[in-house]
Each structure stands twice: as structure tokens, then as C-alpha cells.
Design a protein around this motif. Structure first.
Motif, PDB file in Angstrom:
ATOM      1  N   GLU A 260       0.763  -1.266   0.196  1.00  0.00           N
ATOM      2  CA  GLU A 260       0.050   0.085  -0.104  1.00  0.00           C
ATOM      3  C   GLU A 260       0.947   1.314  -0.122  1.00  0.00           C
ATOM      4  O   GLU A 260       1.805   1.257   0.347  1.00  0.00           O
ATOM      5  CB  GLU A 260      -0.934  -0.051   1.086  1.00  0.00           C
ATOM      6  CG  GLU A 260      -0.314   0.457   2.386  1.00  0.00           C
ATOM      7  CD  GLU A 260       0.274  -0.911   3.127  1.00  0.00           C
ATOM      8  OE1 GLU A 260       0.961  -0.702   4.169  1.00  0.00           O
ATOM      9  OE2 GLU A 260       0.184  -1.890   2.591  1.00  0.00           O
TER      10      GLU A 260
ATOM     11  N   CYS B  44     -10.009   3.397   2.065  1.00  0.00           N
ATOM     12  CA  CYS B  44     -10.469   2.441   3.195  1.00  0.00           C
ATOM     13  C   CYS B  44     -11.006   3.445   4.398  1.00  0.00           C
ATOM     14  O   CYS B  44     -11.767   2.885   5.105  1.00  0.00           O
ATOM     15  CB  CYS B  44      -8.812   1.848   3.680  1.00  0.00           C
ATOM     16  SG  CYS B  44      -7.793   2.984   4.510  1.00  0.00           S
TER      17      CYS B  44
ATOM     18  N   CYS C 278      -4.469  -2.697   2.540  1.00  0.00           N
ATOM     19  CA  CYS C 278      -5.299  -2.920   1.450  1.00  0.00           C
ATOM     20  C   CYS C 278      -4.474  -3.400   0.214  1.00  0.00           C
ATOM     21  O   CYS C 278      -4.792  -4.099  -0.909  1.00  0.00           O
ATOM     22  CB  CYS C 278      -5.915  -1.523   0.611  1.00  0.00           C
ATOM     23  SG  CYS C 278      -4.742  -0.581   0.016  1.00  0.00           S
TER      24      CYS C 278
ATOM     25  N   GLY D 285      -6.066   0.257  -2.833  1.00  0.00           N
ATOM     26  CA  GLY D 285      -6.375   1.899  -2.885  1.00  0.00           C
ATOM     27  C   GLY D 285      -5.831   2.766  -4.001  1.00  0.00           C
ATOM     28  O   GLY D 285      -6.472   3.253  -4.710  1.00  0.00           O
TER      29      GLY D 285
ATOM     30  N   GLN E 186     -13.665  -2.035  -3.051  1.00  0.00           N
ATOM     31  CA  GLN E 186     -14.007  -3.215  -2.584  1.00  0.00           C
ATOM     32  C   GLN E 186     -13.818  -4.107  -3.458  1.00  0.00           C
ATOM     33  O   GLN E 186     -13.159  -5.482  -2.931  1.00  0.00           O
ATOM     34  CB  GLN E 186     -15.592  -3.162  -1.999  1.00  0.00           C
ATOM     35  CG  GLN E 186     -15.759  -2.168  -0.935  1.00  0.00           C
ATOM     36  CD  GLN E 186     -17.029  -2.101  -0.374  1.00  0.00           C
ATOM     37  OE1 GLN E 186     -18.026  -2.444  -1.249  1.00  0.00           O
ATOM     38  NE2 GLN E 186     -17.484  -1.523   0.724  1.00  0.00           N
TER      39      GLN E 186
ATOM     40  N   LEU F 113     -10.173  -4.645  -3.515  1.00  0.00           N
ATOM     41  CA  LEU F 113      -9.534  -5.349  -2.296  1.00  0.00           C
ATOM     42  C   LEU F 113      -9.547  -6.839  -2.549  1.00  0.00           C
ATOM     43  O   LEU F 113      -8.788  -7.775  -2.050  1.00  0.00           O
ATOM     44  CB  LEU F 113     -10.224  -4.711  -1.090  1.00  0.00           C
ATOM     45  CG  LEU F 113      -9.714  -4.976   0.113  1.00  0.00           C
ATOM     46  CD1 LEU F 113      -8.245  -4.880   0.474  1.00  0.00           C
ATOM     47  CD2 LEU F 113     -10.772  -4.287   1.393  1.00  0.00           C
TER      48      LEU F 113
END
Length: 168
Positions: free
Chosen positions: A8, A17, A67, A71, A99, A102
């Protein structure tokens, strides 16, 4: 095949997030927060106002979360660096894409960990990973397409097939 960086980089993300994901008040979070609602600790410039003291403030879940790069991929690849904070109409599609990304990145992490084992059939692991990696930039269409299929079930079945390898 394109290599995906699963680290990340919050500086390249639109605080997805902190806004897209829900959390429940408890041992890991000091408050309830529904999905698609910005955390009250999020500043206007998409930074956490209590980042230096998250755990002390009751947000250990934020400290523990990663994540795995989803992200910044959504922010930079899917939405070309745009932010839902600057353009509120992007909130719902960005949160949905985050989402989905992820989910993809979590599957990639599992496959990367599996690849460290003495695999009886490393080609299957590589093929699954390839299905979870777009040939170019990630897009919402690609995310919808890859997750609409049975990739999650196939990755889980593959990982379960490694039970004997893990026991070695």
C-alpha cells in the motif's frame, strides 16, 4: 504478465479504506462507521487527523489494516488520480471499485504466499495469479468481469489442495 505491487501507498490513494469500508465499535474500533461514509477522523485533504495515535484513540483496526495496494490502484489506474472528495459523484463508483480491488488483491496475496511453498504444480498457482492480473491498467469493467466468474472458488479450492504441502 503485468506484475502487481501489493504494497500500500496511502499517499497515492484517496483515503478509500477510511470511507468505503464499514467498521463496528469494539476492541478494534472506537466507533461504528457504516460503509460509504467517511471516517470522522478524515481531514478534507484525505489524511487521518489522528494517524500518529490511532491505537491509543481506539482504532487499532486501522493500524492493522492493509489494502495491499488496492487503494492506490483504484485511485491512480481506475480513476486517473481523481478523488471522491473533489468530485462527490465519484464516491459510489470509487468505493465499489475499491471493495472489488481489495478482493482481488487479497486473493493475490494468498497466491503469493502459496507460491513460497514447494508446490507440486506451480503452473496452476501462476495461472490463477495471471487471471487476477489485468494485461493493462485495472478498470471497473475488468474488476466486474473477473469477480463475476468463479475465480474466488477456484483459488480457495487450489489453496485447500495444498493441505499436504503445508504439513511437510
Amino acid at each position: 504478465m503485468t506484475t502487481v505491487d501489493l504494497t500500500e501507498d496511502c499517499s497515492r490513494c484517496a483515503a478509500l479504506c477510511c470511507a468505503a469500508l464499514p467498521f463496528d465499535k469494539g476492541a478494534q474500533f472506537a466507533i461504528d462507521k457504516p460503509a460509504a461514509a467517511p471516517c470522522p477522523n478524515l481531514s478534507a485533504n484525505a489524511r487521518c487527523t489522528i494517524h500518529a495515535g490511532l491505537a491509543d484513540a481506539g482504532f487499532g483496526g486501522c493500524v492493522a489494516f492493509t489494502c495491499h495496494g488496492a487503494g492506490q490502484r483504484v485511485t491512480q489506474e481506475v480513476f486517473n488520480g481523481q478523488s471522491w472528495q473533489d468530485e462527490p459523484s465519484l464516491a459510489a463508483p470509487m468505493f465499489s471499485a475499491f471493495q472489488d480491488a481489495l478482493r482481488v488483491h487479497n486473493l493475490l496475496i494468498l497466491l503469493d504466499e502459496a507460491a513460497k511453498l514447494p508446490l507440486p504444480d506451480p503452473a496452476t498457482c501462476a495461472a490463477l495469479r495471471a487471471e487476477l492480473t489485468p494485461d493493462g491498467p485495472m478498470t471497473t469493467d475488468w474488476l466486474r468481469h473477473v469477480l463475476a466468474g468463479d475465480i474466488n472458488a477456484r483459488v480457495m479450492a487450489y489453496l485447500q489442495s495444498l493441505r499436504d504441502v503445508v504439513g511437510r
